[in-house]
Design a protein around this motif. Structure first.
Motif, PDB file in Angstrom:
ATOM      1  N   ALA A 154      -8.767  18.002  -1.772  1.00  0.00           N
ATOM      2  CA  ALA A 154      -7.561  18.665  -2.270  1.00  0.00           C
ATOM      3  C   ALA A 154      -6.309  17.964  -1.757  1.00  0.00           C
ATOM      4  O   ALA A 154      -5.341  17.756  -2.496  1.00  0.00           O
ATOM      5  N   ARG A 155      -6.323  17.583  -0.489  1.00  0.00           N
ATOM      6  CA  ARG A 155      -5.160  16.894   0.069  1.00  0.00           C
ATOM      7  C   ARG A 155      -4.982  15.527  -0.576  1.00  0.00           C
ATOM      8  O   ARG A 155      -3.861  15.091  -0.852  1.00  0.00           O
ATOM      9  N   GLY A 156      -6.096  14.833  -0.824  1.00  0.00           N
ATOM     10  CA  GLY A 156      -6.006  13.518  -1.447  1.00  0.00           C
ATOM     11  C   GLY A 156      -5.466  13.581  -2.863  1.00  0.00           C
ATOM     12  O   GLY A 156      -4.795  12.662  -3.323  1.00  0.00           O
ATOM     13  N   ALA A 157      -5.741  14.690  -3.561  1.00  0.00           N
ATOM     14  CA  ALA A 157      -5.275  14.830  -4.942  1.00  0.00           C
ATOM     15  C   ALA A 157      -3.787  15.123  -5.030  1.00  0.00           C
ATOM     16  O   ALA A 157      -3.215  15.101  -6.120  1.00  0.00           O
ATOM     17  N   ALA A 180     -12.051  12.040  -0.567  1.00  0.00           N
ATOM     18  CA  ALA A 180     -12.679  12.719   0.543  1.00  0.00           C
ATOM     19  C   ALA A 180     -14.052  12.144   0.815  1.00  0.00           C
ATOM     20  O   ALA A 180     -14.806  11.801  -0.065  1.00  0.00           O
ATOM     21  N   GLY A 181     -14.368  12.074   2.098  1.00  0.00           N
ATOM     22  CA  GLY A 181     -15.687  11.621   2.488  1.00  0.00           C
ATOM     23  C   GLY A 181     -15.873  10.132   2.406  1.00  0.00           C
ATOM     24  O   GLY A 181     -16.925   9.612   2.726  1.00  0.00           O
ATOM     25  N   GLU A 182     -14.864   9.385   1.961  1.00  0.00           N
ATOM     26  CA  GLU A 182     -14.992   7.941   1.843  1.00  0.00           C
ATOM     27  C   GLU A 182     -14.311   7.263   3.016  1.00  0.00           C
ATOM     28  O   GLU A 182     -13.282   7.710   3.499  1.00  0.00           O
ATOM     29  N   ASP A 183     -14.893   6.158   3.446  1.00  0.00           N
ATOM     30  CA  ASP A 183     -14.261   5.365   4.490  1.00  0.00           C
ATOM     31  C   ASP A 183     -13.207   4.492   3.841  1.00  0.00           C
ATOM     32  O   ASP A 183     -13.516   3.601   3.070  1.00  0.00           O
ATOM     33  N   THR A 184     -11.959   4.757   4.139  1.00  0.00           N
ATOM     34  CA  THR A 184     -10.869   4.030   3.493  1.00  0.00           C
ATOM     35  C   THR A 184     -10.326   2.916   4.365  1.00  0.00           C
ATOM     36  O   THR A 184      -9.263   2.379   4.100  1.00  0.00           O
ATOM     37  N   ARG A 185     -11.037   2.543   5.417  1.00  0.00           N
ATOM     38  CA  ARG A 185     -10.554   1.463   6.266  1.00  0.00           C
ATOM     39  C   ARG A 185     -10.580   0.127   5.543  1.00  0.00           C
ATOM     40  O   ARG A 185      -9.970  -0.834   5.992  1.00  0.00           O
ATOM     41  N   ALA A 186     -11.265   0.056   4.391  1.00  0.00           N
ATOM     42  CA  ALA A 186     -11.337  -1.211   3.665  1.00  0.00           C
ATOM     43  C   ALA A 186      -9.958  -1.695   3.257  1.00  0.00           C
ATOM     44  O   ALA A 186      -9.705  -2.878   3.158  1.00  0.00           O
ATOM     45  N   GLY A 187      -9.022  -0.762   3.019  1.00  0.00           N
ATOM     46  CA  GLY A 187      -7.688  -1.159   2.610  1.00  0.00           C
ATOM     47  C   GLY A 187      -6.711  -1.242   3.755  1.00  0.00           C
ATOM     48  O   GLY A 187      -5.523  -1.389   3.549  1.00  0.00           O
ATOM     49  N   CYS A 188      -7.190  -1.111   4.987  1.00  0.00           N
ATOM     50  CA  CYS A 188      -6.306  -1.085   6.150  1.00  0.00           C
ATOM     51  C   CYS A 188      -6.535  -2.325   6.993  1.00  0.00           C
ATOM     52  O   CYS A 188      -7.669  -2.683   7.290  1.00  0.00           O
ATOM     53  N   GLN A 221       2.329  16.295 -12.667  1.00  0.00           N
ATOM     54  CA  GLN A 221       1.095  15.976 -11.964  1.00  0.00           C
ATOM     55  C   GLN A 221       0.018  17.038 -12.155  1.00  0.00           C
ATOM     56  O   GLN A 221      -1.150  16.799 -11.861  1.00  0.00           O
ATOM     57  N   THR A 222       0.398  18.229 -12.633  1.00  0.00           N
ATOM     58  CA  THR A 222      -0.597  19.273 -12.876  1.00  0.00           C
ATOM     59  C   THR A 222      -1.133  19.227 -14.298  1.00  0.00           C
ATOM     60  O   THR A 222      -1.871  20.117 -14.713  1.00  0.00           O
ATOM     61  N   ALA A 223      -0.753  18.206 -15.052  1.00  0.00           N
ATOM     62  CA  ALA A 223      -1.315  17.940 -16.382  1.00  0.00           C
ATOM     63  C   ALA A 223      -1.092  19.078 -17.367  1.00  0.00           C
ATOM     64  O   ALA A 223      -2.004  19.480 -18.089  1.00  0.00           O
ATOM     65  N   ASN A 224       0.142  19.591 -17.429  1.00  0.00           N
ATOM     66  CA  ASN A 224       0.465  20.550 -18.483  1.00  0.00           C
ATOM     67  C   ASN A 224       0.509  19.856 -19.842  1.00  0.00           C
ATOM     68  O   ASN A 224       0.248  20.466 -20.871  1.00  0.00           O
ATOM     69  N   SER A 278      -0.491  10.716  -6.316  1.00  0.00           N
ATOM     70  CA  SER A 278      -1.006   9.931  -7.430  1.00  0.00           C
ATOM     71  C   SER A 278      -1.653   8.657  -6.896  1.00  0.00           C
ATOM     72  O   SER A 278      -1.333   8.199  -5.789  1.00  0.00           O
ATOM     73  N   PRO A 279      -2.565   8.046  -7.660  1.00  0.00           N
ATOM     74  CA  PRO A 279      -3.193   6.795  -7.207  1.00  0.00           C
ATOM     75  C   PRO A 279      -2.175   5.705  -6.880  1.00  0.00           C
ATOM     76  O   PRO A 279      -2.352   4.954  -5.919  1.00  0.00           O
ATOM     77  N   ASN A 280      -1.104   5.611  -7.673  1.00  0.00           N
ATOM     78  CA  ASN A 280      -0.082   4.598  -7.392  1.00  0.00           C
ATOM     79  C   ASN A 280       0.602   4.861  -6.059  1.00  0.00           C
ATOM     80  O   ASN A 280       0.879   3.933  -5.291  1.00  0.00           O
ATOM     81  N   THR A 281       0.890   6.139  -5.783  1.00  0.00           N
ATOM     82  CA  THR A 281       1.522   6.480  -4.512  1.00  0.00           C
ATOM     83  C   THR A 281       0.584   6.194  -3.351  1.00  0.00           C
ATOM     84  O   THR A 281       1.012   5.704  -2.300  1.00  0.00           O
ATOM     85  N   VAL A 282      -0.694   6.482  -3.538  1.00  0.00           N
ATOM     86  CA  VAL A 282      -1.680   6.199  -2.487  1.00  0.00           C
ATOM     87  C   VAL A 282      -1.681   4.708  -2.157  1.00  0.00           C
ATOM     88  O   VAL A 282      -1.657   4.311  -0.984  1.00  0.00           O
TER      89      VAL A 282
END
Length: 380
Positions: A61-64, A11-19, A248-251, A67-71
């Motif tokens: 919250a939406r970004g979480a 959140a709050g980050e400019d993610t255009r670097a990967g686009c 993903q909820t780290a039980n 997973s990082p791999n899926t992102v």
């Protein structure tokens, strides 16, 4: 592409670097940003501050949720569509079902695998879902094209690759040959015996722990020394998996490893090891290269060896030992039986009721060798 407009990233980050798509084609269909402030009046300043804070919290919250791999995978798929759209003169904010069908057909013509097409479509579906409103990537016709391309690939002889297993006997071979010096030093120089020994101890621990725990690569690389604990009753060793693809909820989950793997870990554990330090501080690519290298040295065909090979091998070892699918699913933290069935299908077929019945079948009389092998006609 920013978090407020459904971009991938924190959140709050400019993610255009990967686009790679042009800014005009990467914007959400609506000209109003999802984070646009609507507060006004007497409490306008305070409202604007709360609005921005809330938008950032919602975006985090939406970004979480992914997973990082899926992102990363979804970003690759979305960039693929944006690049295709730019070349075709299509505005992604107004793309229709026909555009997605054409994109998938072109990707298939470039040699993309059916699994890649399915993942890329999921990436585009996710992006349009983030934007809200109509989602043309979900159109049934797009799904039909995807199914047709998968069928065409099968008819052309495409067979999905499966990671080759690394089973118990493979690990024994690896342990016997891992200490052989290799030409992996700068300039192709041979390892010294000391370098080979240090590398071999890590290799043996890496493959044995991954195998015994049916660990995914992400789970293996997340293990910290504080996660390696002694079992209370058996005296063995347990490894705490903090989170996984299906958790993903780290039980979390405790998994046992063999005495062989436990001793392998002891040999590479630093004195006064920091509990928060990673056991295997390396990248997934490094794990893959090391597994291929130890397999080749042990005389194992390394073409299809991957970071998934120890996991596949342990699933097959459990199936061969008589464990049922439910037990293997629990051990490997699978949420569905599909992958377990895929990994163990050859063993299951060989051990099936039909296979056992066929083993008991007697030779057909016509296949029995005649007692009199002299076929020369007798004189009258």
């Amino acid at each position: 592409m920013n978090a407020g407009s459904g971009g991938y990233g924190s959140a709050g980050e400019d993610t255009r670097a990967g686009c790679v798509c042009p800014p005009c084609r990467c914007a959400a269909p609506s000209s109003r940003s999802q984070g646009q402030n609507r507060h006004s009046g007497r409490n306008g300043a305070r409202g604007r501050s709360l609005g921005r804070s809330r938008v950032r919290a919602v975006a985090r919250a939406r970004g979480a949720a992914l997973s990082p791999n899926t992102v990363r995978t979804y970003a690759t798929g979305w960039n693929s569509f944006c690049s295709w759209a730019d070349a075709q003169g299509v505005d992604v904010s107004s793309a229709g079902s026909d555009d997605f069908q054409g994109w998938l057909v072109d990707l298939a013509a470039e040699g993309k695998r059916p699994s890649t097409l399915r993942t890329y479509r999921a990436a585009v579906v996710h992006r349009y879902s983030e934007w809200g409103g109509a989602n043309p990537a979900r159109d049934p016709q797009v799904g039909r094209v995807l199914s047709g391309l998968r069928r065409q690939a099968a008819q052309a002889g495409y067979v999905p690759k499966q990671a080759a297993p690394l089973r118990h006997h493979h690990i024994d071979l690896i342990a016997e040959t891992a200490f052989e010096p290799r030409n992996n030093q700068p300039g192709g120089r041979l390892e010294t015996p000391e370098q080979a020994a240090r590398r071999a101890l890590v290799d043996i621990a890496l493959v044995s722990v991954a195998h015994d725990g049916l660990l995914r690569c992400s789970e293996l690389l997340a293990i910290r020394w504080g996660d390696v604990v002694a079992a209370e009753n058996s005296g063995g060793t347990l490894i705490y998996v903090r989170r996984s693809k299906t958790d993903q909820t780290a039980n979390g989950a405790y998994i046992p490893v063999s005495q062989f793997a436990s001793k392998a870990l002891e040999r590479i554990k630093p004195p006064n090891a920091d509990p928060d330090a990673l056991v295997f501080d390396m990248s997934a690519g490094t794990v893959a290269r090391r597994l291929k290298a130890v397999a080749r040295t042990a005389g194992i065909d390394a073409e299809n060896i991957s970071t998934h090979s120890p996991r596949v091998g342990m699933a097959q070892d459990l199936a061969a030992a008589g464990f049922d699918m439910a037990a293997i699913m629990v051990a490997g933290r699978w949420s569905t039986p599909a992958m377990v069935a895929l990994y163990t299908r050859r063993l299951a077929a060989a051990d099936s009721t039909i296979a056992k019945h066929l083993q008991t079948r007697q030779t057909h009389p016509s296949q029995q060798r005649p007692r009199n092998t002299n076929t020369t006609p007798q004189a009258a």
